[in-house]
Motif scaffolding. Structure first.
Motif, PDB file in Angstrom:
ATOM      1  N   MET A 132       0.851  -1.195   0.000  1.00 59.61           N
ATOM      2  CA  MET A 132       0.000   0.000   0.000  1.00 59.61           C
ATOM      3  C   MET A 132       0.885   1.242   0.000  1.00 59.61           C
ATOM      4  SD  MET A 132      -2.841  -1.284   2.760  1.00 59.61           S
ATOM      5  CE  MET A 132      -3.774  -2.801   2.447  1.00 59.61           C
ATOM      6  N   GLN A 133       0.815   1.990  -1.087  1.00 55.81           N
ATOM      7  CA  GLN A 133       1.592   3.226  -1.202  1.00 55.81           C
ATOM      8  C   GLN A 133       0.846   4.320  -0.437  1.00 55.81           C
ATOM      9  OE1 GLN A 133       1.623   5.173  -4.989  1.00 55.81           O
ATOM     10  NE2 GLN A 133       3.649   6.051  -4.690  1.00 55.81           N
ATOM     11  N   GLU A 134       1.255   4.518   0.808  1.00 56.84           N
ATOM     12  CA  GLU A 134       0.475   5.426   1.655  1.00 56.84           C
ATOM     13  C   GLU A 134       1.178   6.759   1.894  1.00 56.84           C
ATOM     14  OE1 GLU A 134       1.199   5.815   5.401  1.00 56.84           O
ATOM     15  OE2 GLU A 134       3.174   5.057   4.874  1.00 56.84           O
ATOM     16  N   ASN A 135       2.479   6.841   1.637  1.00 58.97           N
ATOM     17  CA  ASN A 135       3.209   8.106   1.766  1.00 58.97           C
ATOM     18  C   ASN A 135       2.878   8.833   3.064  1.00 58.97           C
ATOM     19  OD1 ASN A 135       4.311   7.493  -0.680  1.00 58.97           O
ATOM     20  ND2 ASN A 135       3.044   8.904  -1.854  1.00 58.97           N
ATOM     21  N   ARG A 136       2.864   8.052   4.148  1.00 58.77           N
ATOM     22  CA  ARG A 136       2.620   8.508   5.522  1.00 58.77           C
ATOM     23  C   ARG A 136       1.146   8.750   5.826  1.00 58.77           C
ATOM     24  NH1 ARG A 136       6.353   9.208   8.849  1.00 58.77           N
ATOM     25  NH2 ARG A 136       5.134  10.645  10.114  1.00 58.77           N
ATOM     26  N   PHE A 137       0.256   8.583   4.860  1.00 55.66           N
ATOM     27  CA  PHE A 137      -1.168   8.817   5.117  1.00 55.66           C
ATOM     28  C   PHE A 137      -1.698   7.845   6.170  1.00 55.66           C
ATOM     29  CE2 PHE A 137      -5.655   7.910   4.200  1.00 55.66           C
ATOM     30  CZ  PHE A 137      -6.196   9.186   4.285  1.00 55.66           C
ATOM     31  N   MET A 138      -1.434   6.547   6.021  1.00 54.27           N
ATOM     32  CA  MET A 138      -1.910   5.569   6.994  1.00 54.27           C
ATOM     33  C   MET A 138      -1.193   5.725   8.334  1.00 54.27           C
ATOM     34  SD  MET A 138      -2.348   2.298   4.438  1.00 54.27           S
ATOM     35  CE  MET A 138      -2.428   1.063   5.735  1.00 54.27           C
ATOM     36  N   THR A 139       0.078   6.091   8.274  1.00 53.37           N
ATOM     37  CA  THR A 139       0.813   6.381   9.509  1.00 53.37           C
ATOM     38  C   THR A 139       0.151   7.514  10.266  1.00 53.37           C
ATOM     39  OG1 THR A 139       2.918   5.606   8.624  1.00 53.37           O
ATOM     40  CG2 THR A 139       3.020   7.178  10.432  1.00 53.37           C
ATOM     41  N   ASP A 140      -0.200   8.573   9.562  1.00 57.48           N
ATOM     42  CA  ASP A 140      -0.844   9.712  10.218  1.00 57.48           C
ATOM     43  C   ASP A 140      -2.242   9.350  10.727  1.00 57.48           C
ATOM     44  OD1 ASP A 140       1.411  11.178   9.676  1.00 57.48           O
ATOM     45  OD2 ASP A 140       0.561  12.259   7.978  1.00 57.48           O
ATOM     46  N   LEU A 141      -2.957   8.456  10.008  1.00 57.81           N
ATOM     47  CA  LEU A 141      -4.267   8.013  10.476  1.00 57.81           C
ATOM     48  C   LEU A 141      -4.146   7.291  11.809  1.00 57.81           C
ATOM     49  CD1 LEU A 141      -6.238   6.573   7.400  1.00 57.81           C
ATOM     50  CD2 LEU A 141      -6.335   8.865   8.382  1.00 57.81           C
ATOM     51  N   ARG A 142      -3.200   6.356  11.904  1.00 58.55           N
ATOM     52  CA  ARG A 142      -3.098   5.591  13.140  1.00 58.55           C
ATOM     53  C   ARG A 142      -2.533   6.448  14.268  1.00 58.55           C
ATOM     54  NH1 ARG A 142       2.408   5.936  14.276  1.00 58.55           N
ATOM     55  NH2 ARG A 142       3.653   4.153  13.571  1.00 58.55           N
ATOM     56  N   THR A 143      -1.711   7.463  13.925  1.00 61.89           N
ATOM     57  CA  THR A 143      -1.239   8.394  14.947  1.00 61.89           C
ATOM     58  C   THR A 143      -2.389   9.246  15.451  1.00 61.89           C
ATOM     59  OG1 THR A 143       0.950   8.466  13.938  1.00 61.89           O
ATOM     60  CG2 THR A 143       0.398  10.249  15.444  1.00 61.89           C
ATOM     61  N   GLY A 144      -3.224   9.735  14.528  1.00 61.16           N
ATOM     62  CA  GLY A 144      -4.402  10.498  14.936  1.00 61.16           C
ATOM     63  C   GLY A 144      -5.329   9.684  15.798  1.00 61.16           C
ATOM     64  N   ALA A 145      -5.521   8.410  15.440  1.00 59.08           N
ATOM     65  CA  ALA A 145      -6.375   7.533  16.237  1.00 59.08           C
ATOM     66  C   ALA A 145      -5.833   7.391  17.653  1.00 59.08           C
ATOM     67  CB  ALA A 145      -6.496   6.165  15.579  1.00 59.08           C
ATOM     68  N   ALA A 146      -4.516   7.231  17.790  1.00 62.74           N
ATOM     69  CA  ALA A 146      -3.912   7.140  19.124  1.00 62.74           C
ATOM     70  C   ALA A 146      -4.146   8.425  19.910  1.00 62.74           C
ATOM     71  CB  ALA A 146      -2.417   6.856  19.004  1.00 62.74           C
TER      72      ALA A 146
END
Length: 346
Positions: A132-146
């Motif tokens: 999945m080419q997320e370019n930090r998008f999914m990283t930022d989603l899971r950080t926001g969720a935390a």
């Protein structure tokens, strides 16, 4: 003769193993547009909360992150690569994430300074299912969720909640989305070296929540009972004397040993909650306090999953609380599973 026969049998066995391996289908590739148009921070909230609960129960395999520093030369860099991953017991997949950040020379080329991919793997066969080419998008989603989960357990739900954001980039936007999902009655305040006006306008329109831009961190602290900090983390962003009684600070800017957003005296005065102490002691806010002798690991009140599970209470009064979010492989595994469940149906 016996040796020759043995070699033939071994060769056939190797061939069978090779054929079995090559029989795996190629992993599916989901490009950035597909990922960003189908996933939101609310997709991550429930799964990330469950991941923290499982992490505290010892049900998540989370290795320490790997960091590759790219020194600036005429041929490369500067930049950093972070590799994280995890597996939550009983789930169908595990995830390995490669996040490349701080490639600031990209800007002059018209490229973003960060990129990344998630590799979601079948937990039964070990075969990669998706890149999945997320370019930090999914990283930022899971950080926001935390960040939203932290707010849920460390603020007083019976009182109005003014929320401040120091640093107003992509992570702040997901923190705001998650905060509004948890506390729709929130009001927002924004302060940043650049981008606060745009952030406040966009988030107010998107979330239906009033946002006000303030002139300083001091003013923001005076108006906020929950403060999100998400800056590059190269210097501290607030002071103990600025904070109101009963403030929660949710810090996510520190993710390597050179960074620190929160002063040591603030950390020492707080009910300190880590996302994962073995990480925050090495790359989080806790690291600086340990090195300065302001805290020991015995001063860690709890890990976030312990609070989620009810093993330790969150807010109990007017104490200062700091939640230190360095980002765990458990979160990556959680959002990886959610993304696969959703995108594999497309």
């Amino acid at each position: 003769m016996f040796t020759s026969l043995t070699r033939q049998v071994a060769s056939r066995a190797v061939s069978r193993r090779f054929l079995a391996t090559s029989a795996f289908p190629a992993p599916r590739l989901f490009d950035y547009e597909t990922v960003t148009s189908n996933l939101t921070v609310t997709d991550a909230l429930e799964s990330v909360e469950a991941a923290f609960a499982a992490l505290a129960q010892g049900k998540v395999e989370v290795p320490m992150p790997m960091h590759i520093g790219i020194e600036e030369t005429s041929e490369a860099g500067p930049g950093d690569c972070h590799i994280k991953g995890g597996y939550q017991a009983g789930t169908k997949t595990f995830t390995v994430k490669l996040a490349c950040v701080s490639f600031y020379k990209n800007v002059e080329k018209g490229l973003p300074p960060g990129s990344g991919v998630f590799v979601v793997v079948d937990a039964v066969t070990g075969a990669p299912l998706a890149v999945m080419q997320e370019n930090r998008f999914m990283t930022d989603l899971r950080t926001g969720a935390a960040g939203g989960i932290s707010l849920k357990y460390t603020t007083d739900a019976s009182q109005p909640l003014p929320v401040g954001f120091i640093g107003c980039g992509a992570i702040a936007r997901n923190m705001a989305r998650a905060a509004a999902a948890v506390r729709p009655d929130m009001t927002g305040f924004a302060y940043a070296v650049a981008g606060a006006e745009e952030f406040a306008t966009e988030m107010s329109a998107e979330l239906g929540v009033p946002f006000e831009v303030v002139a300083s961190a001091d003013e923001l602290c005076a108006k906020s009972k929950c403060i999100y900090t998400q800056t590059p983390g190269s210097s501290t962003v607030l002071e103990l004397g600025m904070l109101q009684p009963g403030t929660t600070i949710i810090a996510s800017g520190s993710d390597q040993p050179s960074k620190q957003e929160i002063p040591n005296d603030v950390l020492a005065a707080s009910k300190y909650i880590s996302d994962l102490t073995k990480q925050t002691s090495k790359v989080g806010e806790l690291r600086g306090a340990l090195e300065a002798g302001a805290m020991t690991e015995a001063d860690v009140y709890a890990e976030l999953g312990q609070v989620v599970n009810g093993d330790k209470p969150g807010r109990e009064g007017d104490e200062l609380i700091v939640v230190d979010l360095t980002g765990t492989g458990a979160q990556d595994a959680a959002i990886g599973q959610v993304a696969w469940d959703k995108l594999s149906k497309l």
